[in-house]
Design an enzyme around this catalytic site. Structure first.
Site, PDB file in Angstrom:
ATOM      1  N   GLU A   1       0.321  -5.439  -6.473  1.00  0.00           N
ATOM      2  CA  GLU A   1       0.871  -4.320  -5.702  1.00  0.00           C
ATOM      3  C   GLU A   1       1.301  -4.829  -4.333  1.00  0.00           C
ATOM      4  O   GLU A   1       0.766  -5.804  -3.827  1.00  0.00           O
ATOM      5  CB  GLU A   1      -0.150  -3.180  -5.611  1.00  0.00           C
TER       6      GLU A   1
ATOM      7  N   ARG B   1     -10.702  -3.905   9.908  1.00  0.00           N
ATOM      8  CA  ARG B   1     -11.024  -5.247   9.428  1.00  0.00           C
ATOM      9  C   ARG B   1     -10.016  -6.264   9.985  1.00  0.00           C
ATOM     10  O   ARG B   1      -8.826  -6.068   9.905  1.00  0.00           O
ATOM     11  CB  ARG B   1     -11.050  -5.266   7.902  1.00  0.00           C
TER      12      ARG B   1
ATOM     13  N   LYS C   1       2.615 -12.443  -5.470  1.00  0.00           N
ATOM     14  CA  LYS C   1       1.836 -11.654  -4.515  1.00  0.00           C
ATOM     15  C   LYS C   1       1.403 -12.497  -3.306  1.00  0.00           C
ATOM     16  O   LYS C   1       1.646 -12.153  -2.153  1.00  0.00           O
ATOM     17  CB  LYS C   1       0.613 -11.054  -5.226  1.00  0.00           C
TER      18      LYS C   1
ATOM     19  N   GLU D   1      -1.066  -0.497   3.990  1.00  0.00           N
ATOM     20  CA  GLU D   1      -1.937   0.569   4.470  1.00  0.00           C
ATOM     21  C   GLU D   1      -1.130   1.435   5.426  1.00  0.00           C
ATOM     22  O   GLU D   1      -0.305   0.923   6.188  1.00  0.00           O
ATOM     23  CB  GLU D   1      -3.147  -0.020   5.201  1.00  0.00           C
TER      24      GLU D   1
ATOM     25  N   GLY E   1       3.718  -9.702  18.961  1.00  0.00           N
ATOM     26  CA  GLY E   1       2.603  -8.919  19.498  1.00  0.00           C
ATOM     27  C   GLY E   1       1.292  -9.675  19.408  1.00  0.00           C
ATOM     28  O   GLY E   1       1.273 -10.913  19.468  1.00  0.00           O
TER      29      GLY E   1
ATOM     30  N   CYS F   1      -5.558  -7.991   4.465  1.00  0.00           N
ATOM     31  CA  CYS F   1      -4.652  -8.662   3.528  1.00  0.00           C
ATOM     32  C   CYS F   1      -4.175  -9.999   4.078  1.00  0.00           C
ATOM     33  O   CYS F   1      -4.558 -11.046   3.570  1.00  0.00           O
ATOM     34  CB  CYS F   1      -3.483  -7.752   3.191  1.00  0.00           C
TER      35      CYS F   1
HETATM   36  C1  UGA Z   1       0.381  -6.118   3.754  1.00  0.00           C
HETATM   37  C2  UGA Z   1       1.771  -6.226   3.094  1.00  0.00           C
HETATM   38  O1  UGA Z   1       2.781  -5.769   3.991  1.00  0.00           O
HETATM   39  C3  UGA Z   1       1.840  -5.410   1.809  1.00  0.00           C
HETATM   40  O2  UGA Z   1       3.089  -5.617   1.168  1.00  0.00           O
HETATM   41  C4  UGA Z   1       0.696  -5.870   0.883  1.00  0.00           C
HETATM   42  O3  UGA Z   1       0.666  -5.104  -0.317  1.00  0.00           O
HETATM   43  C5  UGA Z   1      -0.632  -5.705   1.596  1.00  0.00           C
HETATM   44  O4  UGA Z   1      -0.618  -6.490   2.801  1.00  0.00           O
HETATM   45  C6  UGA Z   1      -1.724  -6.177   0.671  1.00  0.00           C
HETATM   46  O5  UGA Z   1      -1.740  -7.359   0.329  1.00  0.00           O
HETATM   47  O6  UGA Z   1      -2.498  -5.352   0.188  1.00  0.00           O
HETATM   48  P1  UGA Z   1      -0.823  -4.309   5.316  1.00  0.00           P
HETATM   49  O7  UGA Z   1      -1.831  -5.376   5.561  1.00  0.00           O
HETATM   50  O8  UGA Z   1      -1.274  -2.948   4.962  1.00  0.00           O
HETATM   51  O9  UGA Z   1       0.207  -4.765   4.151  1.00  0.00           O
HETATM   52  O10 UGA Z   1       0.031  -4.131   6.652  1.00  0.00           O
HETATM   53  P2  UGA Z   1       1.375  -4.714   7.272  1.00  0.00           P
HETATM   54  O11 UGA Z   1       2.245  -3.577   7.616  1.00  0.00           O
HETATM   55  O12 UGA Z   1       1.963  -5.778   6.446  1.00  0.00           O
HETATM   56  O13 UGA Z   1       0.840  -5.337   8.631  1.00  0.00           O
HETATM   57  C7  UGA Z   1      -0.102  -6.393   8.655  1.00  0.00           C
HETATM   58  C8  UGA Z   1      -0.344  -6.853  10.068  1.00  0.00           C
HETATM   59  O14 UGA Z   1       0.796  -7.516  10.572  1.00  0.00           O
HETATM   60  C9  UGA Z   1      -0.658  -5.735  11.069  1.00  0.00           C
HETATM   61  O15 UGA Z   1      -1.721  -6.147  11.902  1.00  0.00           O
HETATM   62  C10 UGA Z   1       0.624  -5.569  11.859  1.00  0.00           C
HETATM   63  O16 UGA Z   1       0.394  -5.112  13.161  1.00  0.00           O
HETATM   64  C11 UGA Z   1       1.138  -7.005  11.847  1.00  0.00           C
HETATM   65  N1  UGA Z   1       2.599  -7.100  12.023  1.00  0.00           N
HETATM   66  C12 UGA Z   1       3.431  -6.604  11.069  1.00  0.00           C
HETATM   67  C13 UGA Z   1       3.110  -7.730  13.152  1.00  0.00           C
HETATM   68  O17 UGA Z   1       2.352  -8.193  14.034  1.00  0.00           O
HETATM   69  N2  UGA Z   1       4.469  -7.836  13.289  1.00  0.00           N
HETATM   70  C14 UGA Z   1       5.329  -7.358  12.342  1.00  0.00           C
HETATM   71  O18 UGA Z   1       6.559  -7.513  12.530  1.00  0.00           O
HETATM   72  C15 UGA Z   1       4.796  -6.713  11.207  1.00  0.00           C
END
Ligand code: UGA
Length: 426
Positions: free
Chosen positions: A139, A315, A192, A143, A241, A248
Site C-alpha cells: 500500500e 513516532r 514498496k 497518514e 524543513g 514509514c
Molecule cells: C509515506 C509515503 O508517502 C506513503 O506513500 C507510504 O504508503 C507510507 O509512507 C508508508 O510506507 O506507509 P507517511 O509516512 O504517512 O507516508 O507521510 P508522508 O506524507 O510521506 O511524509 C513523511 C515525512 O516526510 C513527514 O515527516 C513529512 O513532514 C516529511 N516530508 C514530506 C518533508 O519533509 N518534505 C516533503 O516534501 C514531504
C-alpha cells in the site's frame, strides 16, 4: 484499519482481526484506535451496514474469508532490521486454520523475500493439505490522507505468481480506475521499499540544497519551485524543513540499508539520506541557539508535535528530538499541537502543554514551528509578539510568511530561506 474500512466501503465483507483485545473491544464500542481523517465515519457506516466486523480470533477470520491480508506491524529492531516475528506468527496461525483454498496477501511493509518466507511458513504449518497462494499487495497510503489515498490510488501493485491469485486480487480492485501493475512477489515488495526510499531521498536532497542556499542567501522555496517545473523532477516531496519522520520513511530507509547489506550491496545513497535527515533536526536546534545565544533557562514555545499534519502520530517525529535537545541544553519547553497532545503527554517529560498556539508562546524567547498544521498558517503575528518575551521565530517547516513576520517585528529564520538581516544563516 483503513484498508479494512475501504474494502468494506467497496461492498466486501471484511473481518478485522487483532490480537489486542482492548483495541478490538474499543472498536466494537466504536472507538477509533488512532486519528485519521474520514476513517471513523467510514467505519461507522460499514458497521451499520454489517459489512465490517471485529474479532480477536485468527481462526474466525480465516474460516470466513477467501482473501487474507497480513497487515501487522513490522517495527525496527535495534539493528535497524524490520522485526518480522508478527508476520511469521500470523502466517503460522493462518496456516493452522485453513481448511480450503485461501489467498494470503502481504500488506505490511516488508523486506524483499518476506513473501517467500510466508510461503515456507504456510507450507510447514498447514494441518490439512489444502491449496493456497501467497501474494504481495503493497500500500502507498499516507497518514492523514490514507482514506483518500486508498480510494484514489495512482497505481495498484500486485505481486502474484499464480493466475488464480492474480485474478482474485484484480477482481477485488476492479472498480478502481488506477492502472494495475502485476509482477512477481519480490518485485512488488521492492516497489514498496524503493518508492519510500526514493521519496525520502527527494526530501534529503532538497534539505541538502537548503543548507547550501542558506549560506549564499538563496531561497530553497524558489529553488524547489524551479526544479519542480521540470516534469522529470516534479514538485512533490521537495519541501525543505526539519526532515522526515513517522513510522514509514525512517524505518524503511534503515531496513532497506540493512537488507542491501545482507545481500552484499552497500546502499551508500540511502546512508547519506539518513544522515542528512538526522542532521536536519539538529540544525533546527542550532538555529534556536544562534538566535538565543544561550538556551539555558530560555523559554521555547514549540508549535506542532506530530510528525506531519492531520495525524496524532508522534513516532520518529522531528519535534521530539528538537525538544529533547533543547531540554538537554537547559531550555524550558512549552508546546501545543491541535491533535497530538494526548499522545505527547504520554511520551514527553517536563513540557508545559498549552491550549492553543498563543498560550504556548506566552513568555517565550523563541517560537519553533515543527508541524505545518493549517491553523498555524493563520496565526496573528501581532498577538504572538505581544505574548512572547523575544520576537524570534524558527520555522522548521517554512510555513509562515517571512516578510509578514519581519514586518511584524520578528526575527524570522526558516530552512534554506534567505535572511535579510543576516541573523538566520547558520
Ligand atoms: C509515506 C509515503 O508517502 C506513503 O506513500 C507510504 O504508503 C507510507 O509512507 C508508508 O510506507 O506507509 P507517511 O509516512 O504517512 O507516508 O507521510 P508522508 O506524507 O510521506 O511524509 C513523511 C515525512 O516526510 C513527514 O515527516 C513529512 O513532514 C516529511 N516530508 C514530506 C518533508 O519533509 N518534505 C516533503 O516534501 C514531504
Amino acid at each position: 484499519m483503513v484498508t479494512a474500512a475501504c474494502f468494506a466501503e467497496l461492498g466486501n465483507q471484511v473481518i478485522c482481526v487483532d490480537s489486542d483485545g482492548e483495541r478490538i473491544a474499543g472498536l466494537r464500542r466504536k472507538k477509533m484506535p488512532f486519528y485519521e481523517p474520514g476513517l471513523e465515519r467510514m467505519v461507522l457506516r460499514n458497521l451499520s451496514k454489517r459489512r465490517l466486523s471485529f474479532s480477536t480470533q485468527i481462526s474466525e477470520g480465516v474460516k470466513k474469508s477467501q482473501i487474507i491480508f497480513i497487515a501487522v506491524g513490522t517495527p525496527p529492531l535495534p539493528s535497524g532490521d524490520a522485526d518480522l516475528t508478527s508476520v511469521e506468527q500470523v502466517a503460522r496461525e493462518v496456516a493452522r486454520a485453513m481448511t480450503s483454498y485461501r489467498l494470503i496477501v502481504e500488506k505490511s511493509t516488508v523486506p524483499v523475500e518476506t513473501g517467500r518466507w510466508i510461503q515456507r511458513t504456510l507450507e510447514t504449518s498447514i494441518r490439512k493439505k489444502v491449496p493456497f497462494d501467497v501474494a504481495s499487495n503493497p500500500e502507498f497510503l499516507r497518514e492523514g490522507s490514507a482514506v483518500m489515498d486508498f480510494l484514489h490510488p495512482d497505481r495498484i501493485v500486485i505481486g502474484a505468481e499464480s493466475k488464480k491469485a492474480e485474478q482474485l486480487l484484480c477482481r477485488l480492485y476492479k472498480s478502481f480506475k488506477a492502472p494495475i501493475l502485476v509482477t512477481d512477489i519480490a518485485s512488488a515488495e521492492l516497489i514498496k521499499h524503493a518508492s519510500n526510499a526514493f521519496l525520502a531521498t527527494k526530501i534529503s536532497f532538497i534539505n541538502a540544497i537548503a543548507c547550501v542556499a542558506e549560506q549564499v542567501g538563496a531561497d530553497v522555496e524558489k529553488i524547489a519551485q524551479g526544479m519542480g517545473m521540470d516534469p522529470r523532477i516534479g514538485p512533490a516531496f521537495l519541501k525543505a524543513g526539519a526532515g522526515f519522520g513517522g513510522f514509514c520513511f525512517p524505518k524503511d530507509v534503515e531496513a532497506f540499508i540493512r537488507i542491501a547489506e545482507k545481500i552484499g550491496y552497500d546502499f551508500d545513497i540511502l546512508k547519506a539520506v539518513k544522515r542528512v535527515n538526522e542532521s536536519q533536526r539538529l540544525r533546527i536546534v542550532k538555529k534556536v541557539e544562534k538566535q538565543l545565544w544561550n538556551v539555558k533557562d530560555k523559554v521555547v514555545g514549540v508549535l506542532g508535535l506530530a510528525f506531519k499534519p492531520d495525524t496524532d502520530d508522534l513516532r520518529f517525529a522531528p519535534a521530539l528530538d528538537v525538544i529533547g535537545a533543547l531540554q538537554a541544553g537547559g531550555a524550558r519547553v512549552r508546546a501545543y499541537d491541535p491533535v497530538a497532545m494526548p499522545e505527547a503527554k504520554r511520551v514527553l517529560k517536563d513540557v508545559v502543554f498549552s491550549k492553543d498556539a498563543y498560550q504556548a508562546v506566552s513568555g517565550a524567547d523563541c517560537l519553533v514551528l515543527m508541524t505545518e498544521w493549517d491553523e498555524f498558517k493563520k496565526l496573528d503575528f501581532g498577538r504572538l509578539k505581544r505574548a512572547m518575551r523575544q520576537p524570534v521565530i524558527v520555522d522548521g517547516r517554512n510555513l509562515l510568511d517571512p516578510e509578514k513576520a519581519r514586518k511584524a517585528g520578528f526575527r524570522y529564520v526558516g530552512v534554506g530561506r534567505h535572511t535579510l538581516d543576516g541573523w538566520g544563516a547558520s
